[in-house]
Design a protein around this motif. Structure first.
Motif, PDB file in Angstrom:
ATOM      1  N   ILE A   1       0.414  -0.877  -0.314  1.00  0.00           N
ATOM      2  CA  ILE A   1      -0.019   0.048  -0.158  1.00  0.00           C
ATOM      3  C   ILE A   1       0.708   0.938   0.084  1.00  0.00           C
ATOM      4  CG2 ILE A   1      -2.255   1.552   1.101  1.00  0.00           C
ATOM      5  CD1 ILE A   1      -2.222  -1.335   2.319  1.00  0.00           C
ATOM      6  N   THR A   2       0.571   1.802  -1.207  1.00  0.00           N
ATOM      7  CA  THR A   2       1.664   3.743  -1.346  1.00  0.00           C
ATOM      8  C   THR A   2      -0.113   4.727  -0.741  1.00  0.00           C
ATOM      9  OG1 THR A   2       2.833   2.237  -2.680  1.00  0.00           O
ATOM     10  CG2 THR A   2       2.942   4.763  -2.236  1.00  0.00           C
ATOM     11  N   PHE A   3       0.929   5.212   0.062  1.00  0.00           N
ATOM     12  CA  PHE A   3      -0.253   6.853   0.009  1.00  0.00           C
ATOM     13  C   PHE A   3       0.017   7.292  -1.231  1.00  0.00           C
ATOM     14  CE2 PHE A   3      -1.066   5.097   4.855  1.00  0.00           C
ATOM     15  CZ  PHE A   3      -2.048   4.975   4.540  1.00  0.00           C
ATOM     16  N   VAL A   4      -0.987   8.288  -1.889  1.00  0.00           N
ATOM     17  CA  VAL A   4      -0.599   8.838  -3.200  1.00  0.00           C
ATOM     18  C   VAL A   4      -0.803  10.463  -2.154  1.00  0.00           C
ATOM     19  CG1 VAL A   4      -1.348   9.530  -5.229  1.00  0.00           C
ATOM     20  CG2 VAL A   4      -0.893   7.034  -4.549  1.00  0.00           C
TER      21      VAL A   4
ATOM     22  N   LYS B   1      -1.537  12.216   0.980  1.00  0.00           N
ATOM     23  CA  LYS B   1      -2.532  12.226   2.728  1.00  0.00           C
ATOM     24  C   LYS B   1      -2.060  13.036   2.646  1.00  0.00           C
ATOM     25  CE  LYS B   1       2.029   9.515   3.552  1.00  0.00           C
ATOM     26  NZ  LYS B   1       2.886   9.111   3.937  1.00  0.00           N
TER      27      LYS B   1
ATOM     28  N   ALA C   1      -6.982  10.195   2.039  1.00  0.00           N
ATOM     29  CA  ALA C   1      -6.274   9.773   2.152  1.00  0.00           C
ATOM     30  C   ALA C   1      -6.543   8.414   0.914  1.00  0.00           C
ATOM     31  CB  ALA C   1      -5.764   8.824   3.219  1.00  0.00           C
ATOM     32  N   SER C   2      -5.596   9.020  -0.343  1.00  0.00           N
ATOM     33  CA  SER C   2      -5.886   8.030  -1.781  1.00  0.00           C
ATOM     34  C   SER C   2      -4.174   6.977  -1.961  1.00  0.00           C
ATOM     35  CB  SER C   2      -6.296   9.089  -3.202  1.00  0.00           C
ATOM     36  OG  SER C   2      -5.015   9.794  -3.109  1.00  0.00           O
ATOM     37  N   MET C   3      -4.420   5.655  -2.527  1.00  0.00           N
ATOM     38  CA  MET C   3      -3.439   5.184  -2.272  1.00  0.00           C
ATOM     39  C   MET C   3      -3.689   4.074  -3.468  1.00  0.00           C
ATOM     40  SD  MET C   3      -5.238   2.988   0.949  1.00  0.00           S
ATOM     41  CE  MET C   3      -5.983   4.735   1.348  1.00  0.00           C
ATOM     42  N   THR C   4      -2.782   3.986  -3.438  1.00  0.00           N
ATOM     43  CA  THR C   4      -2.489   2.467  -4.485  1.00  0.00           C
ATOM     44  C   THR C   4      -2.269   1.446  -4.053  1.00  0.00           C
ATOM     45  OG1 THR C   4       0.241   3.483  -4.827  1.00  0.00           O
ATOM     46  CG2 THR C   4      -1.834   4.195  -6.606  1.00  0.00           C
TER      47      THR C   4
ATOM     48  N   GLY D   1      -9.729   2.503  -3.580  1.00  0.00           N
ATOM     49  CA  GLY D   1      -8.445   3.722  -3.202  1.00  0.00           C
ATOM     50  C   GLY D   1      -8.436   4.880  -2.800  1.00  0.00           C
TER      51      GLY D   1
ATOM     52  N   ALA E   1      -0.682  -0.783   6.761  1.00  0.00           N
ATOM     53  CA  ALA E   1       0.498   0.942   6.416  1.00  0.00           C
ATOM     54  C   ALA E   1      -0.359   1.864   7.029  1.00  0.00           C
ATOM     55  CB  ALA E   1       0.297   1.164   5.117  1.00  0.00           C
TER      56      ALA E   1
ATOM     57  N   HIS F   1      -0.831   5.969   8.916  1.00  0.00           N
ATOM     58  CA  HIS F   1      -0.628   7.925   8.333  1.00  0.00           C
ATOM     59  C   HIS F   1      -1.278   8.424   9.777  1.00  0.00           C
ATOM     60  CE1 HIS F   1       0.486  12.124   7.296  1.00  0.00           C
ATOM     61  NE2 HIS F   1      -0.835  11.864   6.985  1.00  0.00           N
TER      62      HIS F   1
END
Length: 1414
Positions: A188-191, A193, A209-212, A246, A274, A276
């Protein structure tokens, strides 16, 4: 014996009670008999539900002690995987669950465990297990009625190792241990935050928060979990959570200070989490009165019973407000909105027992704070709480009657039989406060069907006087709060049980119980230490107070150094002794202090911290990445890598490279000492071997983490003829549609020299590469254009030599085509004082360590020997060419380090450079600056003055004037001179003639400076100057010899808005004549000009555009004539209108209503009105213009606006704005309510009268006033009449109606030709005849005098003495016909049909006046 009564009739009397039963008749079948026990339990549950509904209590079934419905299960998991233990507990009140590990309570604040509680479901999660987590875990549930526990073991195994022995293998659940589990690892990568939020009460906040996800599997989507200060949040009235595609969003729709805290998003998957976090600050909203305190928060309800609850809360912070004097507690019954105050006087502590509640009712509670300025806003209301006896469920029992009837009843309601109960035991104080004690005891063994209740007695220690506690309702549960105790006193308590047969013996008294005394607020916290964290936040730590006195938490205040403006960093008490203060200004210096709080209020402030300047703390750098192979000769490899994305706040000084053989695990350092560049040749490798490499970066803070290992690189010599890959792609001048990419040339050139490069790009996430330049560029930079704004791209570069196109470089990091906010461009100027060529750039961002890097053709400028200087001050940098030459053209660029890519460039062409060099030369070889160039002015008698003005001249200045290259002489009658103080140099030519046409020049010399200015007077310019000179000569003669205008025509506007032409004449004699003209047409004024006074005036009546034009005045006699004219148009006209607007606007009266037959007219009376004035009408805020609906106009004395056929939509405020260049004048009228109704009624009345006047019966013409006729002739009186509907016509003779007959014939042809025919008139037919024309809208009557004379007599002279027409009023009320609705058009017929006849006027047309709504 049983009787029936209505539901809800519950009698609290304890004697002579009637039994109340709920009876259910069952089937007599054997199957139903076998299920008797089940149905009995069901009926008990039904009665409980009915009882709850009767009392408006929204609570679940009441169970006394905790009970595990689903117990914990043991698990075996592998290292670094998560595990989650679940259990379900029920009880009333809702049990509290605590977790233990090997018998020791779990430290939930360590961050290793995630504990959740939702309803009765509780869970403990270990997100990332280690072998140390192998233990026995216990969940202990407890409430006031007891405890229950459940245990399970967790065994954590090392991956790919033999199973270890488990110290809990003897537990019964080990057989259900989980087998080996393989989880799909989801990265999971936060695009995007969410950051810190700073809001106020009453507002709202949204965290998004949006993520890929990689891989993104539809059936393995992560779970979004939101926390506030480690408390799991769920959808509620105060929190809204949305997750999908996402993106996850948490919305706080109505903020209170209860919402402040550290918000954490955890995206949970089977393979890990993941997360934040960011802080949400909620400041106090605007107080109801200035300096009132903030609202309390965190309202909690304790120990709810039948007639009381205990309310607690936390106090607000007070930095600038006065100290809090106390609190008011309010309550509101669920289902109503009536808040009532519970206490008459403010209470000083943050806990209050609310008594006198109604049993079975639910309530909300809230709290308000009070200080000397006023009362705060109310806190957020509590959750609803029911005033209910928690033992009510236990009062039910069932009884079977005759096998067919099942009776469910309350113990309180059965018929009494038996004896008094036994004495209670185990009495103790479960909670002690200043003025109350909560007692609990063990109920006696009791099997009697009669109801039982309790009495409580109290006694001051050593007094021996027992006193019964007066309770408002019977005590049924073995727990009760005794109020109204003295503070700091010792009491003993005992309890008696009772039923209708009597009382038990008293229980054993308690040990002495001392009520609490106020110990005061906590002492001040200890030393406060502030340390740097980020460039906008600071970590604050402090020592706890030595005397906590039931500490609740802390408030942290902040203040800019040197000021006394203290503000709260948090608005909700913080429990820990460390806190991160966010939202600070970078580079600003702050001091901090802390206050401790308890139920009584705030402690003294701690000592202030040492001042601290906000900037990011030093950390180790992040890992380098993207290790690339640039060359290999079979024994060595040349490596390159990308620098860490985060430097840690300090320059990365060193790199360490490790290597290992592919397939092995041992890393070996390659070089000592470390290297400083990102290009390194690894030597001593084995040919044919496969290697992997990793790199560390280091700064002042230490060694950073290692990069991901490189791909497998095989040590084989490169022999291809094409070039190797370029490297180090960087980007500057990123704009919305373009950017500049730079790179380093390949280390491996191939079989020949590199001749050029191709740049390729692809949109991020795609593999479709596009070549930017089809023709290779020889330099190592390229500007890429035609990009899509906001789109991310990756780039790569290929070298070219004679053998072809080489290997592609490693793809760059993604770069988005979007300009840095606030970015500016490089400017290029020539310094006006020094003549230097200066390129300057102002950076929109500057951070610590930021530097300006100037380049020429994208190569850093390092040679400063030719007079190139770089000068930087703050965020402004200049590249200065002191000695520029013609070779200094090219593209000059600048970039700013430690920013988000701030950069720009400026291309200087050879042509532009040549112009700047020329300008530089002129600046360095100055000329005398001129304020004004050579100009002329015509003086009296037609003399010509040539003059110019220099910025500055000295007394040594010399100058010459030339006319057509011939020097002019300053001797008489000409003059020449200068003024050092003003810098003016002039030449006066006495006689200006046709011979002087040409070019005039003045040359100036003053010290080393020179100046020259020329004036060309040829063609029309010369003719105009010559004509003006001739005119001045004639004017001089005229004024001296004949009549003339001493003051020419001018336009004057009087205070009454009258407009007058005024002039003055002089040198007159008796024979002098004055005339007025407009457009060459003479005007004869009402009053002749007063030549004796010398002042002549011409009033212009009704001044407007119609009166504009050219006006002329002449004065003449035998000595000559003079003329003056004025063009009243353009600016002259506009100035007059502006003056009129100013006077009329100031005189404007308030708007008044004047109704007409067509609508409602608003009038504004003023001194003068004309349509050319700047007047605007408004309806509300809408500007009105002249339309068929709105008629705007006026008369000379007023401005009008009429609303034609007004409707409901035309109601509202109307205003007129009269504007002049200096002010505006506004008058308003509210056309609504009674005003509108009265006006509308008047309009309707006038409209009806006008309609009646239009359509009434009328005589159009044809009748004479007097008729003279000879006897025995036939008289025909005929006329035309009109009216709608067609009028009726009647005739009178001398006031009596004419009866039609043989002699009198009355006719009305086609409804409009009326006639009266008198056959064979006689003398008796003389008289006054009246014709009356009339319909329902009225009419009129006309008189005709008929005079009959005999044959042979003289015709009598006609002398009419008639009265005018008499108007006949209409019938009231006047009815205006309503429009008829036309039928919908039918389909066109197949064959043409004859056209229908035309409708009469007024039919088939919708009335403009709609039916008014009553």
């Amino acid at each position: 014996m049983s009787v029936w009564i209505k539901r809800g009739n519950y009698n609290h009397e304890y004697h002579h009670k009637q039994s109340q039963y709920v009876v259910k008749e069952y089937s007599s079948s054997e199957a139903m008999e076998e299920r008797y026990e089940y149905k009995t339990h069901a009926r008990i549950q039904d009665v409980v539900r009915m009882k709850v509904l009767d009392k408006y209590v929204r609570e679940g079934p009441m169970i006394r002690g905790p009970k595990f419905l689903a117990r914990l299960r043991s698990h075996t998991v592998f290292e670094n995987t998560p595990v989650k233990l679940f259990c379900t507990v029920e009880g009333f009140p809702m049990p509290v669950v605590k977790w233990y590990r090997d018998g020791v309570i779990l430290d939930e604040s360590s961050g290793r465990y995630l504990v959740e509680s939702k309803g009765g479901i509780h869970s403990l999660e270990i997100p990332r297990c280690s072998t140390d987590d192998t233990a026995q875990y216990t969940a202990v549930a407890g409430n006031m009625h007891g405890q229950a526990s459940s245990q399970a073991s967790v065994v954590v195994k090392r991956f790919k190792q033999e199973e270890e022995s488990c110290p809990y293998a003897w537990l019964p659940f080990t057989a259900a241990m989980l087998p080996k589990i393989h989880y799909t690892k989801i990265n999971i990568t936060f695009v995007e935050k969410f950051g810190p939020v700073f809001a106020s009460e009453g507002g709202s906040a949204t965290l998004t928060a949006s993520m890929t996800l990689n891989p993104n599997l539809a059936n393995l989507q992560p779970e979004a979990q939101w926390y506030r200060d480690d408390t799991r949040l769920f959808d509620s009235k105060w929190v809204k959570i949305e997750t999908g595609r996402g993106v996850t969003t948490l919305t706080l729709p109505n903020l209170f200070k209860d919402d402040e805290g550290l918000y954490t998003l955890r995206m949970v998957t089977k393979g890990g989490t993941a997360e934040h976090s960011a802080f949400v600050s909620v400041a106090d909203g605007p107080p109801p009165v200035p300096n009132a305190p903030g609202a309390p928060m965190d309202i909690k309800i304790h120990d709810a019973n039948r007639d009381y609850v205990i309310v607690s809360w936390k106090p607000p912070n007070t930095t600038t407000e006065g100290p809090i004097l106390g609190y008011f507690v309010d309550k509101c019954e669920v289902g109503t909105e009536n808040w009532t105050q519970c206490n008459d006087h403010p209470i000083k502590i943050c806990k209050y027992p609310v008594t006198g509640l109604f049993e079975g009712h639910s309530f909300y509670f809230r709290v308000r704070a009070v200080n000397s300025h006023g009362i705060s806003k109310a806190s957020r209301m509590s959750d609803p709480i029911a005033a209910l006896d928690p033992t009510e469920f236990e009062k039910l029992h069932a009884k079977k009657l005759g096998g067919k009837l099942d009776v469910v009843s309350y113990h309180d309601d059965v018929e009494a039989e038996g004896k008094p109960p036994g004495a209670p035991s185990g009495i103790r104080a479960s909670e002690t406060d200043r003025t109350y004690v909560v007692l609990s005891w063990k109920a006696p063994a009791y099997s009697n069907k009669a109801p039982m209740w309790y009495y409580i007695e109290k006694c001051l220690v050593d007094s021996g006087a027992w006193q019964r506690v007066n309770t408002q309702v019977p005590i049924r549960s073995p727990r009760y709060a005794v109020f109204d105790l003295a503070e700091g006193k010792q009491y003993q308590f005992r309890v008696l049980s009772a039923n209708i047969y009597g009382n038990s013996e008293p229980s054993e008294p308690t040990e002495p119980i001392e009520t609490l005394e106020l110990k005061g607020v906590p002492s001040a916290p200890g030393q406060v230490i502030a340390t740097r964290e980020t460039d906008t936040s600071v970590l604050i730590q402090w020592a706890p107070p030595k005397e906590p006195n039931n500490l609740i938490g802390y408030y942290i205040d902040q203040c800019v150094k040197g000021s006394k403006d203290w503000t709260s960093a948090n608005h909700k008490p913080h429990r820990n002794t460390k806190f991160v203060v966010s939202g600070l200004t970078k580079g600003e210096t702050y001091v901090f202090r802390v206050q401790a709080i308890n139920e009584l209020g705030l402690s003294d402030e701690s000592q202030e911290s040492s001042p601290l300047t906000v900037k990011a703390a030093l950390t180790t750098p992040s890992a380098p990445y993207d290790i690339a192979l640039l060359n290999c000769d079979g024994h060595s490899m040349v490596l390159n890598w990308k620098k860490p994305l985060h430097s840690g706040g300090a320059k990365i000084k060193e790199y360490y490279v490790d290597k290992r053989r592919s397939g092995t695990t041992m890393w070996r350092e390659i070089h000592i000492p470390p290297i400083t560049e990102r290009l390194y040749k690894v030597e001593g490798l084995t040919e044919g071997a496969v290697y992997q490499f990793q790199v560390h970066g280091a700064n002042l803070a230490g060694l950073g983490s290692a990069s991901n290992h490189s791909a497998d690189f095989t040590c084989e010599a490169w022999t291809m003829p094409e070039p190797g890959p370029a490297y180090d792609l960087t980007f500057t001048e990123v704009r919305d549609n373009s950017l500049v990419v730079e790179w380093q040339k390949p280390v491996y050139a191939g079989s020949g020299a590199i001749t050029g490069y191709h740049v390729e790009y692809a949109k991020r996430g795609t593999s479709e590469w596009t070549t930017v330049n089809q023709t290779a560029v020889s330099h190592r930079f390229l500007k890429v254009t035609s990009l899509e704004a906001g789109t991310s791209y990756v780039f790569r570069v290929r070298g070219v030599n004679a053998a072809g196109v080489g290997m592609a470089s490693l793809a760059s990091d993604p770069v988005t085509a979007k300009a840095v906010a606030g970015s500016q461009e490089v400017s290029c100027v020539v310094d006006q004082k020094s003549g230097d060529i200066v390129l300057s750039f102002e950076s929109c961002q500057m951070n610590e360590g930021s530097q300006f890097i100037w380049k020429k053709d994208y190569k850093e400028i390092t040679d400063f020997s030719k007079g190139v200087v770089i000068k930087t001050e703050g965020n402004h940098s200049k590249l200065i060419f002191k000695n520029a030459d013609k070779e200094d053209f090219g593209t000059f660029s600048v970039s700013v380090t430690n920013t988000d890519g701030v950069s720009s460039s400026y291309a200087i062409s050879a042509e532009e450079l040549a112009k700047m060099l020329a300008l530089s030369y002129d600046i360095r070889h100055p000329i005398i600056p001129l304020k004004s160039e050579l100009a002329y002015k015509i003086l009296e008698r037609g003399r010509m003055r040539f003059w110019l003005q220099a910025e500055e001249i000295s007394s040594n200045v010399t100058y010459k004037f030339f006319a057509n290259n011939k020097e002019l002489s300053g001797a008489d009658p000409n003059k020449m001179g200068h003024d050092v103080s003003t810098g003016i140099i002039e030449f006066i030519m006495d006689h200006f003639t046709e011979e002087n046409e040409g070019t005039f020049t003045c040359q100036i010399t003053d010290g080393g400076g020179k100046a020259q200015s020329s004036l060309v007077l040829i063609g029309d310019a010369f003719k105009a100057a010559l004509a003006e000179a001739d005119y001045q000569r004639r004017e001089y003669i005229r004024v001296k010899e004949g009549p003339h205008f001493s003051e020419f025509l001018s336009l004057h506007v009087g205070d009454d808005c009258s407009v007058t032409l005024v002039c003055k004449v002089a040198n007159l004699k008796k024979e002098s004549v004055f005339h007025w003209f407009k457009e060459d047409t003479e005007i004869i004024p009402d009053v002749k000009p007063d030549l004796g006074s010398g002042v002549c005036k011409l009033p212009i009546k009704l001044f407007s555009l119609k009166t504009a034009g050219v006006y002329k005045a002449t004065i003449s006699d035998d000595r000559g004539q003079d003329m003056s004219q004025i063009d009243i148009s353009g600016k002259v006209f506009d100035d007059a209108i502006n003056k009129i607007s100013q006077l009329a606007g100031a005189s404007a009266a308030q708007l008044v209503i004047n109704c007409t037959a067509t609508g409602i007219q608003l009038q504004c009376h003023m001194k003068y009105y004309t349509s050319e004035m700047n007047i605007t009408w408004y309806h509300g805020e809408t500007k009105l213009s002249h339309t068929d609906k709105v008629m705007i106009g006026g008369t000379p004395s007023m401005a009008t606006m009429e609303v034609i056929e007004p409707t409901e939509r035309d109601k509202g405020p109307y205003s007129i704005v009269i504007t002049d260049p200096e002010n505006s004048h506004k008058r308003t009228l509210d056309l609504s309510g009674d005003v509108y109704e009265k006006a509308f009624a008047e309009f309707q009345k006038l409209k009806a009268e006008a309609y009646a006047e239009k359509n009434r019966g009328k005589v159009v013409g044809g009748l004479p006033d007097v008729v003279t006729i000879m006897e025995k002739k036939t008289l025909s009186l005929t006329c035309t009449v009109c009216g709608d509907p067609k009028p009726q016509v009647s005739w009178l003779k001398n006031g009596a109606e004419v009866e039609p007959g043989d002699q009198y014939v009355v006719s009305l042809d086609q409804g409009k030709f009326a006639s009266l025919t008198i056959k064979g008139v006689s003398m008796e037919d003389s008289g006054r005849y009246t014709m009356i024309v009339q319909n329902k809208y009225g009419g009129e009557s006309v008189d005709i005098v008929v005079s009959v004379y005999r044959h042979g007599e003289k015709i009598p002279e006609a002398k009419p003495t008639l009265t005018p027409k008499t108007i006949i009023p209409p019938k009231l009320p006047i009815e205006i016909p309503q429009p008829k609705t036309q039928p919908a058009p039918s389909p066109a017929p197949s064959a043409p049909s004859p056209a229908p006849p035309k409708s009469p006027a007024g039919r088939g047309v919708k009335s403009p006046t709609p039916t008014r709504r009553k």
